[in-house]
Design an enzyme around this catalytic site. Structure first.
Site: not given
Length: 419
Positions: A18, A21, A86, A175, A318
Site C-alpha cells: 500500500g 500515507f 496482494v 467538503e 492522515a
C-alpha cells in the site's frame, strides 16, 4: 507462475503493501536501514486523497494530486516498486501472493493497504451510490455531475433534475457539499444562463444531529450554518433507508430525487483482507498489539486505516497513518539491532475541514480553535505543502487560484470525458 519473481538477497527484505500515507512514510523511514524494501500497490501512482473532492468538482486535474510510485521509489537506493495487488498472505512461509500468481518472500511485512467504502448493507447503496475515495471514482463523479447539468440545460429526454445527495456529514461529506454548492452558486449563472440555479440542489444527509462529529460543538454549529448559507439542504438526524437509481429514500419515508448520490460515510477493510488469516475487529480492521505488530505474528505490522490496536483504534486520518508508518519502520530497525519494540503513541496534531472559499474550521491541541478565512488559509497552505512534488504544488496552486479568484468571471471548471 508461483515462483519468487523477486529473489531475496543477503539483506532482510521488507515488503510494504500500500502506497498511501502510511506506506510512503514507512518507505521514507527505511531509506537508511540495511534492508531491501519492496513497495507494492495496485496503482502506479500515489493519490493525495484529501483533495479528491476538488477533482470531483472540477477544481483540480487528477494529475495535480498524483505522483508516480516508480519516481518515488527511485529516490531511495534500497527501494523498488512493483504494481501488484496482494491476494494472499502466508505467514507460516513468510510469503505474499500477488494477483499475477507470483509469490514473494519477506522477512518483515508492513500492511497499510487502506480501506474501502462501507455501505452497511443498505439496499441499493453499493449499486447506485458513488464514492470519491480513489482518483478513478472522483473523475467518475465529476463527469457524471457535469454531464447531468448539460443534459438538464439542453432539456434532453430522461434527464434527472440536477440534485446531488451527499450521504455522510464527516469532513469528506462537508467538503464535497460545500464545493458543489459553490459550483452551483457561482458557476451555474454564467455557464448555464438557461438553467434556474434553484433547480440545482445539494442535499447533505447525516444520521447524527451534527456535522463534523470529531470537532467541538461550536465548530460543528459554525460548519452547519456555513453550509446552510451556501444553500446546502442539511438533513440531520435522519438515516438512509435505500438508494435507488434516481432517488434516496430516507428513514422518515421521504424520497429525495438524486441525479448523483455520493457516499461519504463509513469505511471498512477490503474483503480480500479476510482471507489472509489475520485477526480482525470492527470494520474488518486488522488487530495489532501496542507496538503495531499484528496479533500473533511478530514479523507482520499493520498500520493506517486498515489497522486497529486491541486497546483502542486510532482515528482514520492522515496523521495517525503517517505516524504509524514511521513507527513500524522504526520497530523493524530496532528488531534488526536486537532491541525490543516500543508501543506506538499517537501525537494528535489537530483536525481541519474546509467548507468552501475562504471558510474552514481547525481544531488544534491546546484549545486552539480557528474558523473562517484564517482557518481556510491554513488548511490550503498545509495541503499544498503536503503534496509530493513541486510540480504537484505549482499545478494545484494554479488551478485552485483559478477556481477561487476567477470563477465569478469565467465559471471555468476542469472537464473530462462525459459518460
Amino acid at each position: 507462475m508461483g515462483t519468487d519473481q523477486a529473489p531475496r538477497g543477503p539483506r532482510p527484505q521488507v515488503i510494504v503493501v500500500g502506497a498511501g500515507f502510511a506506506g510512503m512514510a514507512a518507505v521514507r523511514e527505511l531509506r537508511d536501514v540495511d534492508v531491501d524494501v519492496l513497495l507494492l500497490d495496485r496503482d502506479p501512482f500515489n493519490t493525495f486523497q484529501p483533495l479528491l473532492y476538488q477533482v470531483a468538482t472540477g477544481g483540480v486535474n487528477p494529475g495535480d494530486i498524483t505522483y508516480s510510485l516508480r519516481a518515488f521509489a527511485a529516490r531511495f537506493p534500497n527501494t523498488r516498486f512493483r504494481r501488484a495487488a496482494v491476494t494472499g498472505v502466508d505467514t507460516a512461509r513468510r510469503r505474499v501472493r500477488l494477483d499475477s500468481g507470483a509469490d514473494v518472500g519477506y522477512d518483515y511485512l508492513i500492511l497499510c493497504c487502506g480501506v474501502t467504502a462501507n455501505f452497511f448493507g443498505i439496499p441499493g447503496a453499493e449499486e447506485n451510490a458513488r464514492t470519491i475515495y480513489s482518483r478513478r471514482a472522483a473523475i467518475g463523479v465529476r463527469d457524471r455531475v457535469l454531464s447531468n447539468l448539460e443534459s438538464v440545460a439542453q432539456g434532453r429526454d430522461g434527464a434527472v433534475e440536477p440534485v446531488v445527495v451527499v450521504v455522510g456529514g464527516g469532513a469528506t461529506g462537508v467538503e464535497m457539499a460545500g464545493a458543489l454548492a459553490e459550483l452551483r452558486n457561482t458557476g451555474l449563472p454564467l455557464a448555464y444562463p438557461e438553467l434556474d440555479p434553484q433547480r440545482a440542489r445539494v442535499v447533505l444527509v447525516e444520521m447524527a444531529d451534527d456535522v463534523l462529529a470529531p470537532f467541538e460543538p461550536g465548530l460543528r454549529r459554525y460548519a452547519a450554518d456555513a453550509l446552510r448559507e451556501r444553500g446546502v439542504d442539511l438533513r440531520l438526524g435522519v438515516a438512509v433507508k435505500e438508494v435507488r437509481r434516481d432517488c434516496v429514500v430516507l428513514s422518515d419515508g421521504e424520497c429525495v430525487p438524486s441525479a448523483v448520490t455520493i457516499w461519504a460515510t463509513g469505511v471498512r477493510a477490503h474483503d480480500r483482507v479476510s482471507a489472509w488469516g489475520l485477526r480482525q475487529g470492527r470494520g474488518g480492521r486488522i488487530q495489532v498489539e501496542p507496538d503495531m505488530r499484528v496479533v500473533g505474528h511478530s514479523d507482520v505490522f499493520a498500520v493506517g486505516d486498515v489497522a486497529a490496536k486491541v486497546d483502542g483504534a486510532e482515528p482514520q486520518l492522515a496523521q495517525p497513518a503517517i505516524q504509524g508508518g514511521r513507527h513500524a519502520a522504526r520497530q523493524i530497525r530496532r528488531l534488526l539491532e536486537g532491541k525490543p519494540t516500543e508501543p506506538f503513541r499517537y501525537r494528535d496534531k489537530g483536525i481541519m475541514a474546509t467548507i468552501g472559499r475562504s471558510d474552514a474550521v481547525v481544531q488544534l491541541p491546546g484549545r486552539v480553535r480557528l474558523r473562517g478565512f484564517v482557518a481556510w488559509a491554513g488548511w490550503l497552505g498545509l495541503h499544498i505543502l503536503a503534496l509530493m512534488s513541486n510540480r504537484n504544488r505549482l499545478a494545484t496552486m494554479a488551478n485552485l487560484a483559478v477556481r477561487y479568484l476567477t470563477w465569478k468571471r469565467t465559471a471555468n471548471v476542469i472537464m473530462g470525458d462525459p459518460p
